[in-house]
Design a protein around this motif. Structure first.
Motif, mmCIF file in Angstrom:
data_model
loop_
_atom_site.group_PDB
_atom_site.id
_atom_site.type_symbol
_atom_site.label_atom_id
_atom_site.label_comp_id
_atom_site.label_asym_id
_atom_site.label_seq_id
_atom_site.Cartn_x
_atom_site.Cartn_y
_atom_site.Cartn_z
ATOM 1 N N GLN A 287 83.747 9.081 124.699
ATOM 2 C CA GLN A 287 84.794 8.426 125.382
ATOM 3 C C GLN A 287 84.992 7.132 124.545
ATOM 4 O O GLN A 287 84.571 6.793 123.279
ATOM 5 N N TYR A 288 85.931 6.287 124.957
ATOM 6 C CA TYR A 288 86.409 5.316 124.055
ATOM 7 C C TYR A 288 86.188 4.025 125.129
ATOM 8 O O TYR A 288 86.378 3.839 125.953
ATOM 9 N N ILE A 289 85.906 3.024 124.121
ATOM 10 C CA ILE A 289 85.861 1.433 124.660
ATOM 11 C C ILE A 289 86.916 0.621 123.987
ATOM 12 O O ILE A 289 86.444 0.027 122.962
ATOM 13 N N PRO A 290 88.153 0.655 124.210
ATOM 14 C CA PRO A 290 89.044 0.036 123.394
ATOM 15 C C PRO A 290 89.340 -1.305 123.478
ATOM 16 O O PRO A 290 89.849 -2.009 122.653
ATOM 17 N N ARG A 291 88.668 -2.079 124.431
ATOM 18 C CA ARG A 291 88.782 -3.347 124.677
ATOM 19 C C ARG A 291 87.499 -3.878 125.267
ATOM 20 O O ARG A 291 86.658 -3.173 126.278
ATOM 21 N N ILE A 292 87.113 -5.213 124.780
ATOM 22 C CA ILE A 292 86.360 -6.030 125.714
ATOM 23 C C ILE A 292 86.789 -7.309 125.899
ATOM 24 O O ILE A 292 87.628 -7.938 125.045
ATOM 25 N N LEU A 293 86.642 -8.072 127.032
ATOM 26 C CA LEU A 293 87.008 -9.296 127.177
ATOM 27 C C LEU A 293 86.501 -10.083 128.186
ATOM 28 O O LEU A 293 85.963 -9.541 129.324
ATOM 29 N N TRP A 294 86.098 -11.375 128.159
ATOM 30 C CA TRP A 294 85.276 -12.049 128.989
ATOM 31 C C TRP A 294 86.296 -12.629 130.178
ATOM 32 O O TRP A 294 87.603 -12.807 129.778
ATOM 33 N N THR A 295 85.867 -12.379 131.360
ATOM 34 C CA THR A 295 86.591 -13.158 132.520
ATOM 35 C C THR A 295 86.740 -14.364 132.624
ATOM 36 O O THR A 295 85.829 -15.203 131.807
ATOM 37 N N GLN A 296 87.287 -14.947 133.441
ATOM 38 C CA GLN A 296 87.157 -16.437 133.806
ATOM 39 C C GLN A 296 85.897 -16.717 134.592
ATOM 40 O O GLN A 296 85.443 -17.831 134.897
ATOM 41 N N THR A 297 85.133 -15.602 135.305
ATOM 42 C CA THR A 297 83.986 -15.990 136.034
ATOM 43 C C THR A 297 82.592 -16.009 135.026
ATOM 44 O O THR A 297 82.230 -15.074 134.250
ATOM 45 N N PRO A 298 81.908 -16.901 135.152
ATOM 46 C CA PRO A 298 80.714 -17.045 134.062
ATOM 47 C C PRO A 298 79.933 -15.638 134.368
ATOM 48 O O PRO A 298 79.524 -15.422 135.096
ATOM 49 N N ASN A 299 79.409 -15.237 133.037
ATOM 50 C CA ASN A 299 78.490 -14.269 132.942
ATOM 51 C C ASN A 299 79.140 -13.000 133.457
ATOM 52 O O ASN A 299 78.396 -11.708 133.371
ATOM 53 N N ASP A 341 97.116 -5.380 125.107
ATOM 54 C CA ASP A 341 96.504 -6.574 125.244
ATOM 55 C C ASP A 341 97.106 -7.173 126.363
ATOM 56 O O ASP A 341 97.238 -8.521 126.408
ATOM 57 N N ASP A 342 97.553 -6.694 127.257
ATOM 58 C CA ASP A 342 98.245 -7.462 128.472
ATOM 59 C C ASP A 342 97.397 -7.799 129.583
ATOM 60 O O ASP A 342 98.076 -8.373 130.378
ATOM 61 N N LEU A 343 96.217 -7.624 129.305
ATOM 62 C CA LEU A 343 95.267 -8.133 130.627
ATOM 63 C C LEU A 343 94.715 -9.464 130.412
ATOM 64 O O LEU A 343 94.636 -9.952 129.357
ATOM 65 N N ARG A 344 95.020 -10.301 131.313
ATOM 66 C CA ARG A 344 94.678 -11.735 131.636
ATOM 67 C C ARG A 344 94.106 -11.912 133.069
ATOM 68 O O ARG A 344 94.605 -11.462 133.925
ATOM 69 N N TYR A 345 92.952 -12.629 132.834
ATOM 70 C CA TYR A 345 92.260 -13.211 134.002
ATOM 71 C C TYR A 345 92.528 -14.443 134.252
ATOM 72 O O TYR A 345 92.657 -15.365 133.623
#
Length: 740
Positions: A287-299, A341-345
Motif C-alpha cells: 500500500q501507499y502512505i503518500p502524506r503525513i500531517l500533524w493535526t491541530q489536536t496535541p499528539n 496537498d489540500d488537507l487542512r485542519y
C-alpha cells in the motif's frame, strides 16, 4: 512524469464552435515587415527572452514585512509599500570562519522568532525534487555563522516550530540539532543506501507523490513524525555513467509496473525522551502512505493511506504516543483517487477541509474529525485547482479555480458556510499563481496570459487590490515586440465522434492568402495535464515556436481526452487504455488542421516530450498516413518499463490488465512507420529509462524502418546542461527544415 493531476471544469455557458475562434486573445494587427529574427542562441545561450522574477521571497511573521534575496543579501521590505527598509543580512556577514568569501546563498528560512536563519549553499541535485546541501545557521543577534553539521551534506533541514532545533536527513538517516548547544542527535541509525530510508522519499514517491522530505515536526516541537521506506525487495535499475576508461554503474531502486514497492512505515520520535513509537497503518504492506500531517489536536497525527490500485484514499488519525489509529475519512473512485496537498485542519480541533472529485469536479468539503460532512464549500461545473488555506479569524477559505473558464485560473474565497464567494484581483483572463501571507492579509500574485509574461504584484487579501507591482517585465514585453512575436489564437472543434477538443495556434505573421503552410503539432496529453491555457509558457518551447512561425511554420497544440480542464469524466476517459483515445484525438486534430485553408495537409508533423514523446511515437506509427514527420523526445515506449505508482494509477497492474500495457505501445506498431522520425533520449534518464528508446529502436530495425536518433550521454529526463539544449533544438530545427 508526474503532474498535480488536477482537473479544471468547463465553465457553464462558454460558447465553443466547430470553427477556429479566438476565445481569449485578440488577433494581432498586421505587421508591415519582419522584425528582428529569433535565433536559437537567443533562446538557449543569451537568455534574451527570459522573464524576471522576484527571487528568494519570504513572508515575515508580523505581517508587516517580507524579505527577498538581492545580490546574495537578505533585504526586508514593507508590505504596504513594497519598499526596501533594511538589509537583514549582508554578504559580508555570511563569511564562514576562516574564509574571506561569503557563501553563495541558494535558499534561506527564518526560525520562529526570526533571530536565527538557515542558509543553504553548494546545493547538489539528486533527482527531480531531492537534493543535499551545506546548511549554515546564522545568529542575527550575535552575527555568527556556523555550519549546521560537520558530518557531510544534509537534506531538507527544517526548523522546529519553536525555532530551537533543526531536523535533517543525511545518508538515509534522520538527525536533530539543538541550536543552543549545536549538539547533533541521531533519530535513526540503520538507514542504508538502496535498502532503508528514514525521513526522505524513495525514488517513486518523490517522482509521483512529490514526497522528497518525509518528516514533520509536531506543532509543539516535541515530536518528529517520519516515514521509513524499506526498499530491500524493490528491484534495482542500472545506468552506466559514461566518461572514464571503464564506465561506472549507477544502481538505484526503481519499481516498474507490477513489481514490488517499498514497504512503508510511519513512526514518531519523542525529542525529550529519545524514544520512537511506530504508528498502526494496518496489516497490508502493499500500500501507499503518500502524506503525513500533524493535526491541530496535541499528539494526534494524520496519515493518508492508499491501496495499490489507488482507487481508495483514507485518512487515519493516530495517537502519537501509542500508535493506535482509526479511519476518519475515505474517498473512492471507479478509476483512481488523486493525492493532493489540500488537507487542512482547523484550529478548533474539531474539523478539517479537504478537496475531492466525488461529484465529478474537484471541490472543497468541510468535515468533522469523524469524517461526517459538515458543508460542501464550493460547487459547480468547474474545479478547484489549489486550496491555499483558511483565514480562521474571519472564517474564509482561499483557493484557485477555473470557474471563469477552463483556460484560466483565478483567486477566490468563500466562507466556511459555503457562502459569500468572491473573486479577488483584476477581472479579465489569464492565469494567477498566488503566494498568501501567513496571516492572510496580503498575497503575492504571479499573473500571466498566453501572450504576456509574468507580472508580479503585491495585493491585499481583503479586496485583491494591488499595493505595488514588484516586476512587470516591461523590458521583455518590448523585446517581444521588437522581435515580432505573434499572438496565440485559441480554437475548438468537434471530432467525428462528437468530442469537443480545444486548441491553440501560433501562425506566421502576414500569412498569404491561398498559400499552404506546414503545421507542427506539439502535445503532452498525459492524464490531468493541460497545455491549452491562457498562460505564459516557458521559454523552452514557446519562443522556439515563435522562431518556427518566423520561418513559415504553423504551430498547433490540442488537448486530447484525458487532459485537465474538462472535469473528471473527460480526464478519466483514458483509464485502462492509455494512448488509445489520445491517439485518436490527435489524429482527428491533424485532420481538422489539415482541412484549414492555410494548412498543407501533406506537411503535418508532431512533437512531444516524455508522455508527449510517447504519444508522438504512437501517432507516427498508428496514424502514419497523417504525419509526415515526428519528433519523440524521452518517450515511454512500453508502459511495462515505467514506474509502479504512475502507471498503475491509470492502467492497473500489467498482471491485471496486460492488453492495456501492450495494445498502445509504439513498439508494437514500429512496422507501420511511413514518415520521418527523430528519436531523442538521454542515457542518464532516471525517470523514463533509455531502455524505452532501445526497445523502440530494436523494433524499428527489425521492421527495416529508416529513422534518425540522438542520444545524449549522462543527461537526465530534462536533457540539459551546458550547450545541451542549444544543440538539441538545433538538431530538431534542422530536422524540421529538411523534412517538413
Amino acid at each position: 512524469m508526474t503532474h498535480r493531476f488536477k482537473t479544471f471544469g468547463l465553465a457553464a455557458g462558454l460558447l465553443l464552435s466547430s470553427a477556429p475562434v479566438a476565445v481569449l486573445v485578440p488577433a494581432a494587427p498586421a505587421v508591415a515587415q519582419q522584425r528582428q529574427s529569433i535565433t536559437l542562441e537567443d533562446i538557449w545561450a543569451k537568455g534574451t527572452f527570459a522573464a524576471k522574477q522576484v527571487q528568494g521571497f519570504n513572508w515575515m511573521r508580523d505581517g508587516r514585512y517580507y524579505s527577498s534575496l538581492d545580490k546574495g543579501e537578505v533585504v526586508q521590505h514593507d508590505v504596504t509599500t513594497g519598499q526596501a527598509t533594511q538589509t537583514l543580512v549582508s554578504a559580508q556577514q555570511l563569511r564562514p570562519a576562516g574564509s574571506q568569501q561569503p557563501i553563495a546563498v541558494e535558499g534561506y528560512e527564518f526560525n520562529a522568532d526570526e533571530q536565527k536563519m538557515l542558509f543553504s549553499t553548494d546545493v547538489e541535485p539528486i533527482y527531480r525534487r531531492s537534493s543535499k546541501a551545506n546548511y549554515y545557521v546564522y545568529d542575527r543577534a550575535g552575527q555568527k555563522l556556523v555550519p549546521l553539521s560537520a558530518g557531510g551534506k544534509q537534506s531538507y533541514a527544517t526548523f522546529s516550530p519553536d525555532g530551537r532545533r533543526v531536523a535533517f536527513m543525511r545518508n538515509n538517516n534522520l538527525f536533530v540539532v539543538d541550536l543552543q548547544t549545536m549538539q547533533e542527535t541521531p533519530i535513526t541509525t540503520d538507514g542504508q543506501v538502496n535498502k532503508l530510508i528514514h525521513g526522505g522519499g524513495d525514488w517513486v514517491y518523490e517522482e509521483e507523490f512529490e514526497v522528497s522530505k518525509a518528516f514533520q515536526w509536531s506543532p509543539d516541537s516535541k515530536q518528529v513524525a517520519f516515514i521509513s521506506f524499506d526498499e530491500s525487495r524493490v528491484p534495482e535499475y542500472n545506468m552506466q555513467e559514461w566518461g572514464p576508461l571503464y564506465p561506472k554503474d549507477y544502481r538505484y531502486k526503481y519499481p516498474k509496473a507490477g513489481e514490488p514497492n517499498s514497504v512503508v512505515s510511519v513512526s514518531v520520535y519523542d525529542v525529550a525522551a529519545g524514544r520512537t513509537a511506530k504508528m498502526d497503518i494496518g496489516p497490508e504492506t502493499d500500500q501507499y502512505i503518500p502524506r503525513i500531517l500533524w493535526t491541530q489536536t496535541p499528539n494526534l497525527l494524520s496519515i493518508q493511506r492508499m491501496n495499490r490500485l489507488q482507487n481508495k484514499l483514507e485518512i487515519l488519525h493516530a495517537d502519537a504516543t501509542t500508535g493506535k489509529s482509526s479511519v476518519a475519512w475515505a474517498d473512492t473512485d471507479k478509476a483512481y483517487v488523486e493525492v493532493t496537498d489540500d488537507l487542512r485542519y482547523l484550529k478548533n480541533g474539531k474539523q478539517f477541509i479537504i478537496s475531492s472529485e466525488r461529484n465529478g469536479y474537484r471541490h472543497l468539503y468541510l468535515f468533522d474529525m469523524k469524517g461526517k460532512l459538515v458543508k460542501q464549500l464550493t460547487q459547480g461545473n468547474w474545479d478547484v485547482s489549489e486550496f491555499l488555506g483558511i483565514d480562521e479569524a474571519k472564517g474564509l477559505a482561499y483557493y484557485l479555480s477555473a470557474e471563469a473558464s477552463p483556460f484560466e485560473r483565478h483567486l477566490y474565497r468563500v466562507d466556511l458556510k459555503g457562502k459569500g464567494k468572491q473573486r479577488l484581483g483584476e477581472s479579465g483572463g489569464g492565469t494567477d499563481v498566488v503566494n498568501m501571507s501567513p496571516d492572510f492579509r496580503y498575497y503575492l500574485n504571479y499573473h500571466t496570459a498566453a501572450n504576456e509574461p509574468v507580472t508580479v504584484s503585491l495585493r491585499t487579501a481583503q479586496d485583491g487590490k494591488a499595493v505595488k507591482v514588484l516586476e512587470d517585465n516591461a523590458a521583455l514585453k518590448q523585446r517581444m515586440k521588437d522581435y515580432g512575436f505573434v499572438p496565440q489564437e485559441f480554437f475548438s472543434f468537434k471530432t467525428s465522434e462528437g468530442v469537443q477538443l480545444n486548441g491553440t495556434t501560433i501562425k506566421p505573421a502576414n500569412m498569404e492568402a491561398g498559400k499552404k503552410y506546414p503545421v507542427l503539432m506539439f502535445l503532452y496529453g498525459g492524464p490531468g495535464s493541460q497545455k491549452v491555457l491562457d498562460k505564459w509558457n516557458s521559454v523552452d518551447y514557446y519562443t522556439w515556436f515563435q522562431m518556427l512561425a518566423q520561418q513559415g511554420y504553423v504551430v498547433a497544440i490540442v488537448d486530447n481526452r484525458g487532459t485537465g480542464g474538462r472535469g473528471a469524466a473527460f480526464k478519466k476517459a483514458t483509464y485502462g487504455q492509455l494512448g488509445k483515445l489520445e491517439t485518436i484525438d490527435q489524429g482527428e486534430a491533424a485532420k481538422y488542421l489539415g482541412a484549414q485553408p492555410w494548412a498543407d495537409k501533406a506537411r503535418i508533423g508532431i512533437f512531444g516530450w516524455s508522455f508527449g514523446g510517447y504519444l508522438s511515437a504512437l501517432a507516427v506509427t498508428k496514424n502514419a498516413d497523417l504525419f509526415k514527420v515526428g519528433i519523440s523526445v524521452a518517450p515511454v515506449t512500453t508502459w511495462r518499463y515505467y514506474d509502479s505508482i504512475y502507471t498503475e494509477r491509470f492502467l492497473k497492474t500489467p498482471q491485471e490488465n496486460p492488453s492495456g500495457y501492450d495494445d498502445n505501445s509504439p513498439v508494437q506498431f514500429a512496422n507501420q512507420l511511413k514518415g520521418k522520425l527523430l528519436l531523442v533520449h538521454g542515457t542518464g534518464d532516471d525517470n523514463v529509462h533509455f531502455q524505452n528508446s532501445v526497445a523502440f529502436t530494436d523494433a524499428l530495425v527489425k521492421a527495416n524502418k529508416d529513422f534518425q536518433q540522438l542520444y545524449y550521454p549522462n543527461r537526465n529526463h530534462s536533457i540539459y546542461g551546458g550547450n545541451t539544449r542549444l544543440h538539441l533544438f538545433r538538431q530538431m530545427t534542422n530536422f524540421l527544415q529538411q523534412n517538413l
